[in-house]
Design a protein around this motif. Structure first.
Motif, PDB file in Angstrom:
ATOM      1  N   THR A   1       0.829  -1.211   0.000  1.00 62.41           N
ATOM      2  CA  THR A   1       0.000   0.000   0.000  1.00 62.41           C
ATOM      3  C   THR A   1       0.860   1.256   0.000  1.00 62.41           C
ATOM      4  OG1 THR A   1      -1.803  -1.151   1.122  1.00 62.41           O
ATOM      5  CG2 THR A   1      -1.797   1.253   1.272  1.00 62.41           C
ATOM      6  N   LEU A   2       1.921   1.267   0.806  1.00 64.23           N
ATOM      7  CA  LEU A   2       2.824   2.419   0.843  1.00 64.23           C
ATOM      8  C   LEU A   2       3.511   2.624  -0.508  1.00 64.23           C
ATOM      9  CD1 LEU A   2       4.405   1.901   4.371  1.00 64.23           C
ATOM     10  CD2 LEU A   2       2.881   3.777   3.677  1.00 64.23           C
ATOM     11  N   ALA A   3       3.943   1.542  -1.114  1.00 64.13           N
ATOM     12  CA  ALA A   3       4.605   1.635  -2.424  1.00 64.13           C
ATOM     13  C   ALA A   3       3.639   2.166  -3.481  1.00 64.13           C
ATOM     14  CB  ALA A   3       5.150   0.266  -2.837  1.00 64.13           C
ATOM     15  N   ARG A   4       2.425   1.684  -3.449  1.00 65.05           N
ATOM     16  CA  ARG A   4       1.412   2.151  -4.408  1.00 65.05           C
ATOM     17  C   ARG A   4       1.134   3.633  -4.207  1.00 65.05           C
ATOM     18  NH1 ARG A   4      -4.858   1.025  -4.716  1.00 65.05           N
ATOM     19  NH2 ARG A   4      -5.182   1.589  -6.888  1.00 65.05           N
ATOM     20  N   SER A   5       1.029   4.053  -2.962  1.00 62.02           N
ATOM     21  CA  SER A   5       0.779   5.468  -2.660  1.00 62.02           C
ATOM     22  C   SER A   5       1.912   6.358  -3.142  1.00 62.02           C
ATOM     23  CB  SER A   5       0.574   5.659  -1.154  1.00 62.02           C
ATOM     24  OG  SER A   5      -0.582   4.982  -0.724  1.00 62.02           O
TER      25      SER A   5
ATOM     26  N   VAL B   1       9.966   4.405   2.184  1.00 58.95           N
ATOM     27  CA  VAL B   1       9.142   4.469   0.984  1.00 58.95           C
ATOM     28  C   VAL B   1       9.798   5.406  -0.016  1.00 58.95           C
ATOM     29  CG1 VAL B   1       6.839   5.028   0.113  1.00 58.95           C
ATOM     30  CG2 VAL B   1       7.113   4.129   2.436  1.00 58.95           C
ATOM     31  N   ALA B   2       9.765   5.021  -1.286  1.00 56.68           N
ATOM     32  CA  ALA B   2      10.404   5.850  -2.318  1.00 56.68           C
ATOM     33  C   ALA B   2       9.725   5.655  -3.662  1.00 56.68           C
ATOM     34  CB  ALA B   2      11.883   5.492  -2.434  1.00 56.68           C
ATOM     35  N   GLY B   3       9.970   6.612  -4.532  1.00 52.78           N
ATOM     36  CA  GLY B   3       9.545   6.521  -5.925  1.00 52.78           C
ATOM     37  C   GLY B   3      10.772   6.539  -6.814  1.00 52.78           C
ATOM     38  N   THR B   4      10.540   6.337  -8.082  1.00 54.50           N
ATOM     39  CA  THR B   4      11.614   6.396  -9.068  1.00 54.50           C
ATOM     40  C   THR B   4      12.284   7.764  -9.028  1.00 54.50           C
ATOM     41  OG1 THR B   4      10.264   4.970 -10.470  1.00 54.50           O
ATOM     42  CG2 THR B   4      12.113   6.099 -11.531  1.00 54.50           C
ATOM     43  N   VAL B   5      13.610   7.785  -9.115  1.00 57.09           N
ATOM     44  CA  VAL B   5      14.372   9.034  -9.215  1.00 57.09           C
ATOM     45  C   VAL B   5      14.848   9.135 -10.659  1.00 57.09           C
ATOM     46  CG1 VAL B   5      16.416  10.308  -8.458  1.00 57.09           C
ATOM     47  CG2 VAL B   5      15.108   8.950  -6.807  1.00 57.09           C
ATOM     48  N   ALA B   6      14.431  10.193 -11.347  1.00 55.72           N
ATOM     49  CA  ALA B   6      14.799  10.361 -12.751  1.00 55.72           C
ATOM     50  C   ALA B   6      15.263  11.795 -12.993  1.00 55.72           C
ATOM     51  CB  ALA B   6      13.628  10.007 -13.657  1.00 55.72           C
TER      52      ALA B   6
ATOM     53  N   LYS C   1      20.048  -2.339   9.505  1.00 58.96           N
ATOM     54  CA  LYS C   1      21.072  -3.389   9.438  1.00 58.96           C
ATOM     55  C   LYS C   1      20.646  -4.564   8.571  1.00 58.96           C
ATOM     56  CE  LYS C   1      23.615  -1.214  12.428  1.00 58.96           C
ATOM     57  NZ  LYS C   1      24.340  -0.114  11.850  1.00 58.96           N
ATOM     58  N   SER C   2      19.328  -4.685   8.334  1.00 63.61           N
ATOM     59  CA  SER C   2      18.800  -5.802   7.550  1.00 63.61           C
ATOM     60  C   SER C   2      17.406  -5.433   7.054  1.00 63.61           C
ATOM     61  CB  SER C   2      18.724  -7.059   8.423  1.00 63.61           C
ATOM     62  OG  SER C   2      18.289  -8.165   7.663  1.00 63.61           O
ATOM     63  N   LEU C   3      16.876  -6.228   6.153  1.00 60.69           N
ATOM     64  CA  LEU C   3      15.513  -6.047   5.658  1.00 60.69           C
ATOM     65  C   LEU C   3      14.705  -7.310   5.907  1.00 60.69           C
ATOM     66  CD1 LEU C   3      16.039  -4.348   2.167  1.00 60.69           C
ATOM     67  CD2 LEU C   3      15.419  -3.262   4.336  1.00 60.69           C
ATOM     68  N   GLU C   4      13.440  -7.114   6.230  1.00 59.42           N
ATOM     69  CA  GLU C   4      12.517  -8.241   6.375  1.00 59.42           C
ATOM     70  C   GLU C   4      11.764  -8.512   5.079  1.00 59.42           C
ATOM     71  OE1 GLU C   4       9.882  -7.312   9.590  1.00 59.42           O
ATOM     72  OE2 GLU C   4      11.352  -7.906  11.110  1.00 59.42           O
ATOM     73  N   ALA C   5      11.450  -7.432   4.340  1.00 58.63           N
ATOM     74  CA  ALA C   5      10.667  -7.583   3.107  1.00 58.63           C
ATOM     75  C   ALA C   5      10.764  -6.310   2.285  1.00 58.63           C
ATOM     76  CB  ALA C   5       9.203  -7.882   3.429  1.00 58.63           C
ATOM     77  N   ALA C   6      10.434  -6.461   1.004  1.00 60.39           N
ATOM     78  CA  ALA C   6      10.421  -5.324   0.078  1.00 60.39           C
ATOM     79  C   ALA C   6       9.210  -5.474  -0.828  1.00 60.39           C
ATOM     80  CB  ALA C   6      11.704  -5.309  -0.755  1.00 60.39           C
ATOM     81  N   ALA C   7       8.716  -4.334  -1.308  1.00 60.27           N
ATOM     82  CA  ALA C   7       7.605  -4.350  -2.265  1.00 60.27           C
ATOM     83  C   ALA C   7       7.851  -3.295  -3.321  1.00 60.27           C
ATOM     84  CB  ALA C   7       6.284  -4.070  -1.555  1.00 60.27           C
ATOM     85  N   VAL C   8       7.483  -3.615  -4.552  1.00 62.45           N
ATOM     86  CA  VAL C   8       7.574  -2.653  -5.644  1.00 62.45           C
ATOM     87  C   VAL C   8       6.265  -2.700  -6.428  1.00 62.45           C
ATOM     88  CG1 VAL C   8       8.745  -4.271  -7.208  1.00 62.45           C
ATOM     89  CG2 VAL C   8       8.980  -1.823  -7.567  1.00 62.45           C
ATOM     90  N   VAL C   9       5.747  -1.513  -6.730  1.00 60.13           N
ATOM     91  CA  VAL C   9       4.542  -1.385  -7.542  1.00 60.13           C
ATOM     92  C   VAL C   9       4.984  -0.831  -8.887  1.00 60.13           C
ATOM     93  CG1 VAL C   9       2.327  -0.211  -7.801  1.00 60.13           C
ATOM     94  CG2 VAL C   9       3.031  -1.085  -5.562  1.00 60.13           C
ATOM     95  N   THR C  10       4.713  -1.603  -9.931  1.00 58.85           N
ATOM     96  CA  THR C  10       5.231  -1.281 -11.251  1.00 58.85           C
ATOM     97  C   THR C  10       4.384  -1.949 -12.322  1.00 58.85           C
ATOM     98  OG1 THR C  10       7.206  -1.461 -12.656  1.00 58.85           O
ATOM     99  CG2 THR C  10       6.825  -3.262 -11.121  1.00 58.85           C
ATOM    100  N   GLU C  11       4.537  -1.482 -13.544  1.00 60.55           N
ATOM    101  CA  GLU C  11       3.910  -2.167 -14.674  1.00 60.55           C
ATOM    102  C   GLU C  11       4.816  -3.276 -15.206  1.00 60.55           C
ATOM    103  OE1 GLU C  11       2.354   0.475 -17.632  1.00 60.55           O
ATOM    104  OE2 GLU C  11       1.402   1.739 -16.125  1.00 60.55           O
ATOM    105  N   ALA C  12       6.064  -3.316 -14.773  1.00 63.65           N
ATOM    106  CA  ALA C  12       7.009  -4.344 -15.229  1.00 63.65           C
ATOM    107  C   ALA C  12       6.558  -5.727 -14.752  1.00 63.65           C
ATOM    108  CB  ALA C  12       8.404  -4.036 -14.700  1.00 63.65           C
ATOM    109  N   GLU C  13       7.014  -6.738 -15.445  1.00 65.05           N
ATOM    110  CA  GLU C  13       6.646  -8.115 -15.125  1.00 65.05           C
ATOM    111  C   GLU C  13       7.454  -8.714 -13.975  1.00 65.05           C
ATOM    112  OE1 GLU C  13       4.031  -9.826 -16.443  1.00 65.05           O
ATOM    113  OE2 GLU C  13       3.583  -7.890 -17.361  1.00 65.05           O
TER     114      GLU C  13
END
Length: 116
Positions: free
Chosen positions: A16-20, A42-47, A69-81
């Motif tokens: 949800t955060l990634a989509r927002s 949370v971040a968006g594309t940097v261009a 120090k570590s990550l538990e999970a990641a999410a990306v919202v994209t049109e890519a496959e």
């Protein structure tokens, strides 16, 4: 039962955060990561002309810069496959090879979960 219905509430939160972030910033991708303490970044594309980063690499960089120090999970919202090899490598560098990367479409529907 759909994969979205089976998602852990904390994983649903980062999707949800990634989509927002994607919608709010009008960028190609939005991403969010959760660190070992439960904090999210949370971040968006940097261009920019001088700097180009995917949303996921930007979110990982923000986590590192904030002392994660570590990550538990990641999410990306994209049109890519799929998440790119470079994006998954950034998650793997901080979270390890088993860190799940949730890939969701622009509507927030999770299309798959991949190991970093």
């Amino acid at each position: 039962m759909s994969e979205a219905a089976e998602l852990d509430p904390e994983d649903r939160k980062i999707v949800t955060l990634a989509r927002s972030a994607r919608a709010r910033n009008g960028v190609a991708e939005g991403a969010a990561v959760r660190d070992e303490t439960g904090r999210t970044y949370v971040a968006g594309t940097v261009a920019l002309d001088s700097l180009r980063l995917s949303a996921l690499r930007t979110a990982v960089a923000m986590a590192v810069a904030s002392g994660a120090k570590s990550l538990e999970a990641a999410a990306v919202v994209t049109e890519a496959e799929t998440a790119s090899d470079e994006d998954r490598a950034a998650v793997r560098d901080l979270g390890g090879a088993g860190t799940p990367v949730l890939l969701a479409g622009p509507d927030g529907t999770v299309r798959g979960t991949f190991p970093a």
